[in-house]
Design a protein around this motif. Sequence first.
Motif, PDB file in Angstrom:
ATOM      1  N   LEU A 881       0.817  -1.320   0.082  1.00  0.00           N
ATOM      2  CA  LEU A 881      -0.143  -0.024   0.079  1.00  0.00           C
ATOM      3  C   LEU A 881       0.834   1.226  -0.114  1.00  0.00           C
ATOM      4  O   LEU A 881       0.520   2.178  -0.760  1.00  0.00           O
ATOM      5  N   ILE A 882       1.986   1.368   0.657  1.00  0.00           N
ATOM      6  CA  ILE A 882       2.744   2.459   0.772  1.00  0.00           C
ATOM      7  C   ILE A 882       3.518   2.592  -0.690  1.00  0.00           C
ATOM      8  O   ILE A 882       3.587   3.794  -1.281  1.00  0.00           O
ATOM      9  N   TRP A 883       3.743   1.476  -1.290  1.00  0.00           N
ATOM     10  CA  TRP A 883       4.404   1.814  -2.413  1.00  0.00           C
ATOM     11  C   TRP A 883       3.331   2.147  -3.452  1.00  0.00           C
ATOM     12  O   TRP A 883       3.654   3.002  -4.479  1.00  0.00           O
ATOM     13  N   LEU A 884       2.009   1.724  -3.378  1.00  0.00           N
ATOM     14  CA  LEU A 884       1.060   2.126  -4.263  1.00  0.00           C
ATOM     15  C   LEU A 884       0.780   3.508  -4.134  1.00  0.00           C
ATOM     16  O   LEU A 884       0.254   4.296  -5.087  1.00  0.00           O
ATOM     17  N   TYR A 885       0.662   3.806  -2.899  1.00  0.00           N
ATOM     18  CA  TYR A 885       0.659   5.446  -2.780  1.00  0.00           C
ATOM     19  C   TYR A 885       1.605   6.135  -3.119  1.00  0.00           C
ATOM     20  O   TYR A 885       1.097   7.409  -4.126  1.00  0.00           O
ATOM     21  N   LEU A 886       2.921   5.743  -3.175  1.00  0.00           N
ATOM     22  CA  LEU A 886       4.113   6.555  -3.908  1.00  0.00           C
ATOM     23  C   LEU A 886       3.617   6.558  -5.409  1.00  0.00           C
ATOM     24  O   LEU A 886       3.638   7.615  -6.149  1.00  0.00           O
ATOM     25  N   ALA A 887       3.320   5.557  -6.178  1.00  0.00           N
ATOM     26  CA  ALA A 887       3.304   5.594  -7.546  1.00  0.00           C
ATOM     27  C   ALA A 887       1.982   6.479  -8.054  1.00  0.00           C
ATOM     28  O   ALA A 887       2.035   7.017  -9.107  1.00  0.00           O
ATOM     29  N   SER A 888       1.003   6.337  -6.973  1.00  0.00           N
ATOM     30  CA  SER A 888      -0.319   7.077  -7.529  1.00  0.00           C
ATOM     31  C   SER A 888       0.066   8.438  -7.441  1.00  0.00           C
ATOM     32  O   SER A 888      -0.316   9.462  -8.053  1.00  0.00           O
ATOM     33  N   GLU A 889       0.851   9.052  -6.343  1.00  0.00           N
ATOM     34  CA  GLU A 889       1.343  10.553  -6.139  1.00  0.00           C
ATOM     35  C   GLU A 889       2.184  10.771  -7.466  1.00  0.00           C
ATOM     36  O   GLU A 889       1.986  12.095  -7.536  1.00  0.00           O
ATOM     37  N   ARG A 890       3.034  10.032  -7.468  1.00  0.00           N
ATOM     38  CA  ARG A 890       3.913  10.542  -8.766  1.00  0.00           C
ATOM     39  C   ARG A 890       3.305  10.682  -9.977  1.00  0.00           C
ATOM     40  O   ARG A 890       3.591  11.471 -10.933  1.00  0.00           O
ATOM     41  N   GLN A 891       2.051  10.040 -10.269  1.00  0.00           N
ATOM     42  CA  GLN A 891       1.315  10.358 -11.388  1.00  0.00           C
ATOM     43  C   GLN A 891       0.310  11.573 -11.177  1.00  0.00           C
ATOM     44  O   GLN A 891       0.052  12.332 -12.161  1.00  0.00           O
ATOM     45  N   GLN A 892      -0.455  11.862 -10.199  1.00  0.00           N
ATOM     46  CA  GLN A 892      -1.210  12.985  -9.719  1.00  0.00           C
ATOM     47  C   GLN A 892      -1.169  13.044  -8.231  1.00  0.00           C
ATOM     48  O   GLN A 892      -1.795  12.380  -7.354  1.00  0.00           O
ATOM     49  N   PRO A 893      -0.605  14.134  -7.922  1.00  0.00           N
ATOM     50  CA  PRO A 893      -0.493  14.538  -6.528  1.00  0.00           C
ATOM     51  C   PRO A 893      -1.852  14.459  -5.764  1.00  0.00           C
ATOM     52  O   PRO A 893      -2.629  15.209  -6.323  1.00  0.00           O
TER      53      PRO A 893
END
Length: 992
Positions: A881-893
Motif C-alpha cells: 500500500l505504501i508503494w501504491l501510494y507513492l506510484a499514485s502520487e507521482r502520477q497525480q499529487p
Amino acid sequence: MSRSFVLAWAMALAASLAWGQSAAPERPPVISGAAIAQPPKTGARSAAKPAAPAIKAALPAIPPGAGYRFGPQPAWVKPVPASSTAPALTEARAAASGSRALRQLLVDVQILQTAKPGPQSSAYFVRVQTMALDASTLREVSEPQISFNPAYQQLIIHSVAVVRDGQRSERLASSRVELMRREHNLERQMIDGVRTALVVINDVRVGDVVEASYTVEGDNPIFENRLAAGAQLADDVPIDRLHWRLEAPLERKIAVKALASDLVPERFEEGGRQVLRVLRERVAPVQGESNTPPWFKVYPALAVTDYTGWDEVDAWAQRLFAPEKPHASVLAQAEAIKAEVARKGGSLQDQVAAALRFVQDEVRYFSVSLGESSHRPKPASQTLAERLGDCKDKTQLLNALLTALGVEAKPALVSFRRNRGVANYPPSHAEFDHVISRVRVGDAVYFLDSTMNGQGYSLATRGYYPYGLALVVGEGAAGLQSAMPPASALDGIRYQQDWDLGDLTRLPQLRVSFQAEGLAAERWRGHAAQAGVERVSEYFSGLYVKALPGLVGTAAPEWRDDREANRIELVLRFEHPQLGRYGRAALELDLPTPELADVLMLPSEGRRRMPYMLDAPRQFELRTTIHGPRPLTSQTPAPQQVGDKHFSFLHRAEVVKGDAVFTSRFERRSDEVLPADIDGYRERISRARTVSGQNVRLALVDRKGLEPEYEAIDKRLAKFRRGPKGDGLWDVLVANEVLRSYDSLLLERIGPQGPLRPRVLIERAKASNLLGDFAAGLADADAALPRTEPTTPATPPSRGAGLNAEDLAAAHEARGVALAGLGRMQDAQAAFQAQLAASGAGSPSSWLGVTHFMLGDFQASESALRETLNNASGEDRSFTLIWLYLASERQQPGRGKQALRDEAERADASQWSGALMRHLAGLIDREALLQMARAKPEMERLRLAEAYFYIGQQALVAGQRADAQPWFERSVATQAVPYRELSLARWELRRR
C-alpha cells in the motif's frame, strides 16, 4: 426397470433367486423398468377421463416360445380401495428433496396363493403408474422391463397406457415388446433362464403418467408351494398410493413380521379365503446412506411366510441335500487326496484343506440354475466328472469327499444379502442365497466356502469370511448358528516405507512394501488374478504419486505370493527429485500417509440415521523408516493412542539406530457404528488422523564443525556492531553469515551435481543479498537456475533443471534482488517478471512494482502493485500500500494520499508499518514517525532506514529533489543492508 419397481413385492420374488445368485440388499434383480414401477391413481378424487372409443388395433406379434402373452386382468384381482385423501392424478408434482426426478403415483401388487402345488400354485399381479418429472428419467419411465423365468412362469401383459392432460390413451398396440434373452449373470458364470420383456412405448413426455399392468403366474416347484412373500412399504422416490394384497387359503398359517416399521397389515376373510392387505398414501421417500451394512433394513417392509420355524426350512433343505451313496470316483479322489497328504506327513486338518483346495481350484464355478436346479445340487460324482458346478454342487462334492475321509461335513445355508440380519426375518427359504460347508475336525469347527479361489493352503492361515448366521442342514432344531471367523483368523495389512536420504549425491530413495495376510491377502490375490499384477501395481503407485507429487518409479514392481503362509507382498521403488523443504542446512519432511485412508474412514453424510459399516481389515500397520545423512539424536514425543469400542489406534515416533521410525497401528474392534455413536466415532477418527503425522527435521551437516568460523564472522561484521550485545540489525547479519557458512559447507559435501545443490544455492543467494553481498547473491542465483543454452556431453544439464515452480520462482527473485542491489534495475525487473511466470501465482511480488517505480514507469508500477495487493496480507500488504501510494502520487499529487487515508485510519498505530502509512497519509507528522522509529533501540537502525527513505520519497513527490538527497544519505548511513530501502536509496543517490 427402475429399482423402485420391485417395491412391494420384492420379497415375494426373492425366493426365485438361485443359491449363489446373490442380489444387492433390498433390490432383488427380478424386475426392472420404471414405467411399471409407478402407481396408477385408482380411487383418487380426480381420475383421468376415459379415452374415446377407438378401433381395436392389432397387438404386437408374439414370437413362438416367448413365454408371454397378452390377456385381460385376472378375475381374482381386486380394485384398489377408494380414497378421498389421495393426491389427484392431475395434481402438480415436483421431485422430493434428495430423490430422483420420478414419482410413483400408484404401486398395486396383489399375490394369489392356492392350496395345491402345481404350475398355477401362485401368481402376482402388478399395476403401476409412473411420472417422469424431468427428461433425466424419461427413458426409465417409457421403457418398462419385466423379468420372468419361462421354465416355470408365464407372463401375461394386460395394459400399457399413457395419461396426458387428463386423457388416457391405450398404447399396448403401438408399443414394441422385445424379449431380451441375454443372461444377466453370464459374466458371473451363471445361467438362470431369466428372460426380460422390454416394452418400448412411443411418445412419452415429461409430466405424462405411464401405466402398465401385468401378471406373472407360476412359482419354482423346488419351493413346494411354500409361502415366502413380502411388502416393501417405501422406496427412494415418493409414492402417492401403495396397495399390497395377499390372498391365501384359510388353512394356511401365515406369520407376518414388520421390518423397520411398526405397521400391522389388515387381516380379514373374503370369499372363504384369508386376506392380508396394506394401503398407504403419500409415502415419503427413504434415502439410503453410504456403507450401510447388509444386516440393516433400509426400507420398511413386511415379511410374510407360512413356515413355523427354522426346523421346517431345514426339513425342506434336507430333501435337497439328501445323502447319496458314495460313488467310486468320489472315493477314489478322496483316497488320492489322503495319500498325497500322507506322503507329506500331513494331518487330518491337512486332508480337509487339500480336499477344499481341490474343489476350489480344480472344479470350475459355473451355475446352470434352471428350474429345480436353482436349489437342488447335482450328484457329487457328476460335478467331479464335469469339473464344474455352482455353490450347491461344489458344496455337495466337498462334503462327499470329506465324508469319505472320515470328517463330519454338512451344508450350511447363508445369506450375502442379509448376513446376520437373517435373524430379523421370520423363517423362510427365501432368506438364503448361498451354500457353504460346516466342517467339524475334533473340537474345531470351520465354515468353508468351496466357491472361493486363491485361498491359503492351510486351515490355520486361510481367510474366513464373516457370513453372519447360517442354517446348518440337519441341525434346524438348533436354529441359526454363528458363522463368523474364529478369533485366530488372519486378516491384516502391513505397509513399510523405507526412505533413504543418506547419500546427498543422489535423489532420495523410497522402497514401499505392501503385505497382506489371511482374508486380506485372498482379496488382493483375487484382484491380481482378475486385473493382473500390473494393474494392481499401478493402483498402489498412483496412491503414492498422488500423495507425493514428483515421485518417480525406478524399478519394476516385485510381486511375491506365498499361499502356504497365505501372504502376498508387493514391493515398489521410487525416487523423488525435491523431497521436503530445505532450510538452514536441514530438510523438513512432512510425509503423507495415504495408506491410513482405508482404515481411518468416516461417513460422507454429516448426520446419519443408519448404521455405518466398518469392513476394513482387522489389523493394520504402517511403519515408516527415514535414514538421513547424519544420525538423529533428538527427543521423540510420547506415543499417541485413540480408540473406543469400534477401533484402537496407536501412533509412535522413535529414533532407532539414528533413524526416524514412525509406526501407526490400527485394530478394528467392531463391524458397525450405530447412529447414536457416530458423533463420538467421527471425533476420535479425526483425532487419530491428526496425531498420525510423520514430521522430522534432518540435519545435513555437522554444525559443530563450524565453530572456528564463528570468530571470523564476528570480525567480518565488527563494523556493524552497536554496543556490547548488538541490535536487531546485528542479529540479522550474524544469522545470515552463519547460514551462508552452513550452505557453503553443505555444497562441498553434495558436490557439483548433487540434487539438493540448486536449493542450497538459492538459500545462500538470499543470505548474501541480506548481507549486502549482491555479487555473490547473483552468482549463486545464476548457478541455481537451469542453463538456457543447449547441453552437450561437455556441459551436462544443470541440476537446476529439476527445480519445482516454487524454488524456480525463488531463484528468479534472489537474482532480481541481487541485480537491484547492484544498480541493474532493468535486469532486475526482467528477473521479477521471470519470477511471476515461474510461480504461476497470477499476482507478482511487490518487487516488480518497485522496479517499475524506480525506473520511472509509475503507471506500470501502480498496475503491478494493485495485482500484488490481491494476494498480500500482514506487513507485506502494508508496504505494498505504501508503494501504491507513492506510484499514485507521482502520477497525480493527492490521489495516493486520498486512497491511502482510509487504510491508514484502520491501521494499527502501534505497529511500525501502520505508523509509516499514517505518516504518508498525513495523520502523524515527521517527528512523531522518527520518535517511534527510535522508541526501540534494538530496531532503531532498521526502522530509521525505512523512515528516512520514505521521507525522501515524499520530498520527491513534492518536487523537492534537493531536500530528498540528505534523507537518502541518512538511510544509507544506517548500514541496514538487509532492507531494500537502503539499496533503493543508493540507487536514488547514484542517478542524481
